[in-house]
Scaffold this motif. Structure first.
Motif, PDB file in Angstrom:
ATOM      1  N   UNK A 140       0.829  -1.202   0.000  1.00  0.00           N
ATOM      2  CA  UNK A 140       0.000   0.000   0.000  1.00  0.00           C
ATOM      3  C   UNK A 140       0.869   1.259   0.000  1.00  0.00           C
ATOM      4  N   UNK A 141       2.110   1.076  -0.458  1.00  0.00           N
ATOM      5  CA  UNK A 141       3.015   2.192  -0.751  1.00  0.00           C
ATOM      6  C   UNK A 141       3.442   2.069  -2.217  1.00  0.00           C
ATOM      7  N   UNK A 142       2.494   2.168  -3.157  1.00  0.00           N
ATOM      8  CA  UNK A 142       2.821   1.934  -4.570  1.00  0.00           C
ATOM      9  C   UNK A 142       3.841   2.951  -5.094  1.00  0.00           C
ATOM     10  N   UNK A 143       4.758   2.444  -5.911  1.00  0.00           N
ATOM     11  CA  UNK A 143       5.816   3.300  -6.452  1.00  0.00           C
ATOM     12  C   UNK A 143       5.497   3.813  -7.853  1.00  0.00           C
ATOM     13  N   UNK A 144       4.442   3.281  -8.465  1.00  0.00           N
ATOM     14  CA  UNK A 144       4.124   3.701  -9.831  1.00  0.00           C
ATOM     15  C   UNK A 144       2.661   3.368 -10.133  1.00  0.00           C
ATOM     16  N   UNK A 145       2.248   3.675 -11.357  1.00  0.00           N
ATOM     17  CA  UNK A 145       0.863   3.424 -11.772  1.00  0.00           C
ATOM     18  C   UNK A 145       0.500   1.945 -11.648  1.00  0.00           C
ATOM     19  N   UNK A 146       1.444   1.075 -12.018  1.00  0.00           N
ATOM     20  CA  UNK A 146       1.175  -0.360 -11.970  1.00  0.00           C
ATOM     21  C   UNK A 146       0.877  -0.809 -10.542  1.00  0.00           C
ATOM     22  N   UNK A 147       1.688  -0.320  -9.598  1.00  0.00           N
ATOM     23  CA  UNK A 147       1.463  -0.672  -8.201  1.00  0.00           C
ATOM     24  C   UNK A 147       0.149  -0.132  -7.673  1.00  0.00           C
ATOM     25  N   UNK A 148      -0.209   1.097  -8.069  1.00  0.00           N
ATOM     26  CA  UNK A 148      -1.480   1.672  -7.622  1.00  0.00           C
ATOM     27  C   UNK A 148      -2.658   0.880  -8.178  1.00  0.00           C
ATOM     28  N   UNK A 149      -2.579   0.493  -9.444  1.00  0.00           N
ATOM     29  CA  UNK A 149      -3.656  -0.281 -10.064  1.00  0.00           C
ATOM     30  C   UNK A 149      -3.813  -1.636  -9.379  1.00  0.00           C
ATOM     31  N   UNK A 150      -2.683  -2.276  -9.041  1.00  0.00           N
ATOM     32  CA  UNK A 150      -2.748  -3.570  -8.349  1.00  0.00           C
ATOM     33  C   UNK A 150      -3.439  -3.415  -6.998  1.00  0.00           C
ATOM     34  N   UNK A 151      -3.129  -2.333  -6.258  1.00  0.00           N
ATOM     35  CA  UNK A 151      -3.766  -2.092  -4.968  1.00  0.00           C
ATOM     36  C   UNK A 151      -5.257  -1.817  -5.140  1.00  0.00           C
ATOM     37  N   UNK A 152      -5.606  -1.033  -6.135  1.00  0.00           N
ATOM     38  CA  UNK A 152      -7.010  -0.724  -6.408  1.00  0.00           C
ATOM     39  C   UNK A 152      -7.804  -1.993  -6.679  1.00  0.00           C
ATOM     40  N   UNK A 153      -7.289  -2.854  -7.538  1.00  0.00           N
ATOM     41  CA  UNK A 153      -8.018  -4.077  -7.884  1.00  0.00           C
ATOM     42  C   UNK A 153      -8.105  -5.029  -6.697  1.00  0.00           C
ATOM     43  N   UNK A 154      -7.050  -5.102  -5.916  1.00  0.00           N
ATOM     44  CA  UNK A 154      -7.086  -5.931  -4.707  1.00  0.00           C
ATOM     45  C   UNK A 154      -8.167  -5.431  -3.748  1.00  0.00           C
ATOM     46  N   UNK A 155      -8.198  -4.121  -3.497  1.00  0.00           N
ATOM     47  CA  UNK A 155      -9.198  -3.548  -2.599  1.00  0.00           C
ATOM     48  C   UNK A 155     -10.612  -3.820  -3.097  1.00  0.00           C
TER      49      UNK A 155
END
Length: 426
Positions: A140-155
């Motif tokens: 939940x400390x995403x470093x880029x768009x890919x990490x943010x998208x992965x967190x969004x989909x997980x949530x």
């Protein structure tokens, strides 16, 4: 823990301080609800029961739910002042257990019936059980768009599965509804007014009750305020700043306390060394930060020093736990009490930069960051949006928060800054 004694003067005298103005609801007509009391199975000094309330207070004749309630009756009935409703916060902590705990002073137990309600989604009030769904979580400390998208989909996946498992309580657990439940308990107890003591997230319940039912409050104490008026930037940033204040206070304690494991050392330097060491250890840097956060929150300053010292020499200790059921119920409560809707990686990056600017030592607040990022992907506006309190009929309320002096060794802080307020629920 020591018995809670600092609330005594405010509660026994009705002494009041600060917060705002607003109108209260009219007293309901008709017979009050009732609670069938019986001895608590695990605590013979307490009484336990349930209260039937509407799932949706806007539809009082619709589906109902049972709330778990417990009380410890006043030990000196001749000096009884009434009911003291209590909540330990979280959300996720059991107020029913809290009411029967040994944390309250003999004088408080003598003069009040201490009552706790397991708030919606917690304890024995239809607990929301989704912890096992939260596996393989991306950072939940995403470093880029890919990490943010992965967190969004997980949530989004967790939200969908948790709502399906929990049933309708998941969408009916915000603090506005909890305040209605509190007043139903007041009526069931036959009390014209109640006193209230709320810790941490329990202060949100108290704020909501004061706004809706201000004329039914005898006295209120809110300890470690969670401000229900703030937006996402303040929600994250102010907590980040507060946790650095806590660390600076710990460092001052260590400097003057021979038993501190870091006494005689540069505490701030030791902390930075521990962070670097944690990067090469199995549990990692973030687990160390979370563990130290938990120790500061106690506060357990000796434990904080031990964690840092141990990390420098070997693997860090496991992270400390938070309130029971917290990770599950925050999705249903915190995400509906606050507008924590981070839309994209750009917005997240701005908020993260603000956290780091305000918290160079601890790199932000564990709770503030986790709650904000847990709500990424929650659809629609919050059911109980934050707003400036409007309390007209409530008495003034005693608000307790930490008061610290910024350390001259704290990066980015000036020794001329003077005294400032810091929220302990950092």
């Amino acid at each position: 823990m020591r018995p809670i004694t600092r609330i005594l003067a405010a509660l026994t005298t009705g002494m009041t301080l600060v917060i705002g103005v607003g109108a209260a609801n009219a007293e309901p007509t008709g017979p009050p609800p009732s609670i069938a009391w019986a001895p608590c199975p695990e605590n013979p000094e307490g009484e336990c029961g349930t209260l039937r309330v509407p799932l949706d207070w806007n539809r009082p004749k619709g589906e109902g739910i049972d709330l778990a309630v417990a009380r410890h009756t006043a030990t000196d009935p001749a000096r009884r002042l009434g009911v003291l409703l209590v909540d330990p916060g979280g959300p996720g902590g059991s107020a029913a257990e809290f009411a029967l705990s040994g944390l309250f002073s003999p004088e408080i137990r003598a003069r009040f019936d201490i009552v706790g309600i397991d708030s919606r989604g917690t304890g024995n009030s239809l607990a929301i059980p989704c912890g096992d769904l939260m596996t393989e979580q991306p950072t939940n400390y995403p470093a880029d768009e890919t990490g943010f998208t992965a967190l969004l989909r997980y949530n989004q996946r967790v939200l969908e599965q948790c709502r399906e498992r929990s049933g309708p309580i998941f969408d009916h657990a915000d603090s506005g509804l909890v305040a209605e439940d509190m007043d139903a308990v007041r009526r069931a107890l036959g009390e014209r007014k109640i006193s209230y003591f709320g810790l941490s997230y329990g202060t949100v319940f108290g704020q909501q009750y004061a706004e809706k039912f201000g004329d039914r409050i005898r006295a209120m104490v809110l300890d470690s305020i969670v401000d229900h008026s703030v937006g996402t930037r303040r929600f994250m940033g102010e907590r980040a700043e507060a946790v650095d204040d806590s660390f600076a206070e710990f460092a001052r304690w260590c400097d003057r306390t021979v038993s501190c494991a870091l006494h005689g050392q540069d505490v701030f330097g030791a902390w930075e060394t521990a962070l670097v060491r944690a990067d090469g250890q199995p549990l990692g840097r973030q687990r160390l930060i979370d563990s130290v956060y938990g120790s500061l929150r106690g506060p357990d300053w000796a434990g904080t020093a031990d964690l840092i010292a141990t990390t420098i020499t070997q693997d860090p200790l496991a992270a400390r736990s938070f309130e029971p059921n917290y990770q599950s119920v925050r999705l249903a409560t915190v995400c509906q009490d606050f507008s924590l809707r981070i839309k994209n990686f750009q917005e997240y990056s701005r908020l993260r930069a603000e956290e780091l600017r305000r918290s160079p030592l601890m790199r932000g607040s564990f709770i503030g960051h986790d709650e904000a990022t847990a709500c990424i992907g929650v659809p629609g506006p919050p059911a109980n949006p934050p707003h400036r309190l409007d309390i007209r009929d409530a008495p003034k309320i005693l608000v307790l928060n930490g008061d610290t002096i910024p350390s001259p060794r704290t990066p980015g802080r000036s020794t001329s800054a003077g005294r400032r307020r810091a929220t302990p629920r950092c």
